[in-house]
Motif scaffolding. Sequence first.
Motif, PDB file in Angstrom:
ATOM      1  N   ALA A 155       0.680  -1.095   0.113  1.00  0.00           N
ATOM      2  CA  ALA A 155      -0.022  -0.060   0.088  1.00  0.00           C
ATOM      3  C   ALA A 155       0.834   1.192   0.141  1.00  0.00           C
ATOM      4  O   ALA A 155       0.580   2.294  -0.715  1.00  0.00           O
ATOM      5  N   ALA A 156       1.902   1.196   0.838  1.00  0.00           N
ATOM      6  CA  ALA A 156       2.888   2.342   0.863  1.00  0.00           C
ATOM      7  C   ALA A 156       3.380   2.683  -0.689  1.00  0.00           C
ATOM      8  O   ALA A 156       3.574   3.778  -1.123  1.00  0.00           O
ATOM      9  N   GLU A 157       3.910   1.434  -1.087  1.00  0.00           N
ATOM     10  CA  GLU A 157       4.339   1.741  -2.537  1.00  0.00           C
ATOM     11  C   GLU A 157       3.731   2.276  -3.522  1.00  0.00           C
ATOM     12  O   GLU A 157       3.955   3.258  -4.285  1.00  0.00           O
ATOM     13  N   GLU A 158       2.444   1.739  -3.390  1.00  0.00           N
ATOM     14  CA  GLU A 158       1.333   2.498  -4.450  1.00  0.00           C
ATOM     15  C   GLU A 158       1.102   3.926  -4.198  1.00  0.00           C
ATOM     16  O   GLU A 158       0.991   4.439  -5.015  1.00  0.00           O
ATOM     17  N   LEU A 159       1.072   4.283  -2.995  1.00  0.00           N
ATOM     18  CA  LEU A 159       0.877   5.674  -2.556  1.00  0.00           C
ATOM     19  C   LEU A 159       1.915   6.481  -3.087  1.00  0.00           C
ATOM     20  O   LEU A 159       1.702   7.669  -3.570  1.00  0.00           O
ATOM     21  N   ALA A 160       3.427   5.807  -2.792  1.00  0.00           N
ATOM     22  CA  ALA A 160       4.343   6.667  -3.063  1.00  0.00           C
ATOM     23  C   ALA A 160       4.535   6.889  -4.567  1.00  0.00           C
ATOM     24  O   ALA A 160       5.225   7.968  -5.046  1.00  0.00           O
ATOM     25  N   ALA A 161       3.911   6.193  -5.361  1.00  0.00           N
ATOM     26  CA  ALA A 161       4.154   6.311  -6.833  1.00  0.00           C
ATOM     27  C   ALA A 161       3.290   7.593  -7.169  1.00  0.00           C
ATOM     28  O   ALA A 161       3.434   8.052  -8.297  1.00  0.00           O
ATOM     29  N   GLU A 162       2.541   8.078  -6.395  1.00  0.00           N
ATOM     30  CA  GLU A 162       1.558   9.079  -6.694  1.00  0.00           C
ATOM     31  C   GLU A 162       1.639  10.258  -6.104  1.00  0.00           C
ATOM     32  O   GLU A 162       1.048  11.384  -6.059  1.00  0.00           O
ATOM     33  N   HIS A 163       2.566  10.052  -4.815  1.00  0.00           N
ATOM     34  CA  HIS A 163       2.695  11.354  -3.856  1.00  0.00           C
ATOM     35  C   HIS A 163       4.114  11.569  -3.593  1.00  0.00           C
ATOM     36  O   HIS A 163       5.001  10.364  -3.875  1.00  0.00           O
ATOM     37  N   ASP A 164       4.510  12.940  -3.227  1.00  0.00           N
ATOM     38  CA  ASP A 164       5.899  13.162  -2.739  1.00  0.00           C
ATOM     39  C   ASP A 164       6.210  12.699  -1.637  1.00  0.00           C
ATOM     40  O   ASP A 164       7.579  12.045  -1.415  1.00  0.00           O
ATOM     41  N   LEU A 165       5.373  12.372  -0.649  1.00  0.00           N
ATOM     42  CA  LEU A 165       5.670  12.072   0.727  1.00  0.00           C
ATOM     43  C   LEU A 165       4.459  11.055   1.119  1.00  0.00           C
ATOM     44  O   LEU A 165       3.288  11.445   1.061  1.00  0.00           O
ATOM     45  N   VAL A 166       4.846   9.872   1.701  1.00  0.00           N
ATOM     46  CA  VAL A 166       4.038   8.553   2.191  1.00  0.00           C
ATOM     47  C   VAL A 166       4.330   8.729   3.784  1.00  0.00           C
ATOM     48  O   VAL A 166       5.362   8.321   3.867  1.00  0.00           O
ATOM     49  N   LEU A 167       3.411   8.981   4.612  1.00  0.00           N
ATOM     50  CA  LEU A 167       3.614   8.920   6.109  1.00  0.00           C
ATOM     51  C   LEU A 167       2.690   7.528   6.542  1.00  0.00           C
ATOM     52  O   LEU A 167       1.622   7.540   6.474  1.00  0.00           O
ATOM     53  N   VAL A 168       3.506   6.575   7.106  1.00  0.00           N
ATOM     54  CA  VAL A 168       2.823   5.436   7.536  1.00  0.00           C
ATOM     55  C   VAL A 168       2.967   5.635   9.118  1.00  0.00           C
ATOM     56  O   VAL A 168       3.950   5.614   9.751  1.00  0.00           O
ATOM     57  N   GLU A 169       1.629   5.901   9.797  1.00  0.00           N
ATOM     58  CA  GLU A 169       1.633   5.762  11.128  1.00  0.00           C
ATOM     59  C   GLU A 169       1.308   4.437  11.848  1.00  0.00           C
ATOM     60  O   GLU A 169       0.322   3.948  11.373  1.00  0.00           O
ATOM     61  N   GLY A 170       2.139   3.801  12.532  1.00  0.00           N
ATOM     62  CA  GLY A 170       1.934   2.623  13.349  1.00  0.00           C
ATOM     63  C   GLY A 170       0.954   2.730  14.469  1.00  0.00           C
ATOM     64  O   GLY A 170       0.433   3.646  14.616  1.00  0.00           O
ATOM     65  N   ALA A 171       0.732   1.796  15.015  1.00  0.00           N
ATOM     66  CA  ALA A 171      -0.221   1.530  16.191  1.00  0.00           C
ATOM     67  C   ALA A 171       0.793   1.610  17.674  1.00  0.00           C
ATOM     68  O   ALA A 171       1.517   0.278  17.598  1.00  0.00           O
ATOM     69  N   GLY A 172       0.697   2.250  18.531  1.00  0.00           N
ATOM     70  CA  GLY A 172       1.535   2.026  19.586  1.00  0.00           C
ATOM     71  C   GLY A 172       3.009   1.950  19.364  1.00  0.00           C
ATOM     72  O   GLY A 172       3.332   2.833  18.635  1.00  0.00           O
ATOM     73  N   GLY A 173       3.575   1.002  20.013  1.00  0.00           N
ATOM     74  CA  GLY A 173       5.200   0.884  19.743  1.00  0.00           C
ATOM     75  C   GLY A 173       5.624   0.158  18.398  1.00  0.00           C
ATOM     76  O   GLY A 173       4.855  -0.374  18.039  1.00  0.00           O
ATOM     77  N   LEU A 174       6.800   0.141  18.376  1.00  0.00           N
ATOM     78  CA  LEU A 174       7.459  -0.459  17.053  1.00  0.00           C
ATOM     79  C   LEU A 174       6.946  -1.963  16.772  1.00  0.00           C
ATOM     80  O   LEU A 174       6.953  -2.457  15.860  1.00  0.00           O
ATOM     81  N   LEU A 175       6.991  -2.738  18.084  1.00  0.00           N
ATOM     82  CA  LEU A 175       6.909  -4.165  17.862  1.00  0.00           C
ATOM     83  C   LEU A 175       5.713  -4.574  18.087  1.00  0.00           C
ATOM     84  O   LEU A 175       5.277  -5.730  18.397  1.00  0.00           O
ATOM     85  N   VAL A 176       4.424  -3.690  18.394  1.00  0.00           N
ATOM     86  CA  VAL A 176       2.993  -4.152  18.333  1.00  0.00           C
ATOM     87  C   VAL A 176       2.649  -4.956  17.268  1.00  0.00           C
ATOM     88  O   VAL A 176       3.182  -4.467  16.161  1.00  0.00           O
ATOM     89  N   ARG A 177       2.172  -6.360  17.487  1.00  0.00           N
ATOM     90  CA  ARG A 177       1.884  -7.034  16.575  1.00  0.00           C
ATOM     91  C   ARG A 177       0.751  -6.867  15.603  1.00  0.00           C
ATOM     92  O   ARG A 177      -0.200  -6.591  16.111  1.00  0.00           O
ATOM     93  N   LEU A 178       1.036  -6.993  14.254  1.00  0.00           N
ATOM     94  CA  LEU A 178      -0.208  -6.697  13.463  1.00  0.00           C
ATOM     95  C   LEU A 178      -0.784  -8.125  13.025  1.00  0.00           C
ATOM     96  O   LEU A 178      -1.828  -7.815  12.823  1.00  0.00           O
TER      97      LEU A 178
END
Length: 237
Positions: free
Chosen positions: A95-118
Amino acid sequence: MSVLMISGTNTEIGKTVTTAAIAAVALAAGRSVAVLKPAQTGVGMGEPGDVAEVTRLAGPVTGRELARFPEPLAPATAARRAGMTPVRPKEVAAAAEELAAEHDLVLVEGAGGLLVRLDGEGGTLADAAALLDAPVLVVAQPNLGTLNITQLTAEALTARGVRCAGVVIGSWPTQPDLAMRCNVAEFPEMAGAPLLGAVPRHAGSLPPATFRTEAAGWLSPELGGSWNAAEFGAALG
């Protein structure tokens, strides 16, 4: 950097407002911005989530959620309890790659801390960052105890071969105590990366027009702003 992952040392420490500040500065510079929230938890269908808050504060960004789970839990747990399909790192990366193809900047905001499980396999935002070869900005709390968890987060990134872009203090108070003032000088050493900003504690309650005007003063030039770590530290005494 066309894709920037934004994680935190904990939950409720200012990730969304920091994301909005970065987006606001980029928009003011004429850049197109997309904000990706892989998994929104604790928000019902039809209710505004983090992407809506970024849009409210920063302005017209392209917002996208990959999944929404009703209970305020870690994404993997929330998905399992809701009987819903979890989000996996490869889906976040795609999804980030798809958005990056059409935008100058893509910000991906996680949930909680770095190792929170998806997902049930232990996938995390760090895994998605590794797939993208994207840097991770760590949003940290200012108070006593933050240096330990900031260093642990940075070491987890290093172990996965992911670059830490830097640290932003996500909720800086108007009257910082001694520990907070001392922590400012310690963040770069603990993270092995620069301190890139300090967002005021109540920034999210500012009128959007004021937020957009002031955001550049909270972020360093690396994030498009004018904030200076040396001057900030010196002013603390």
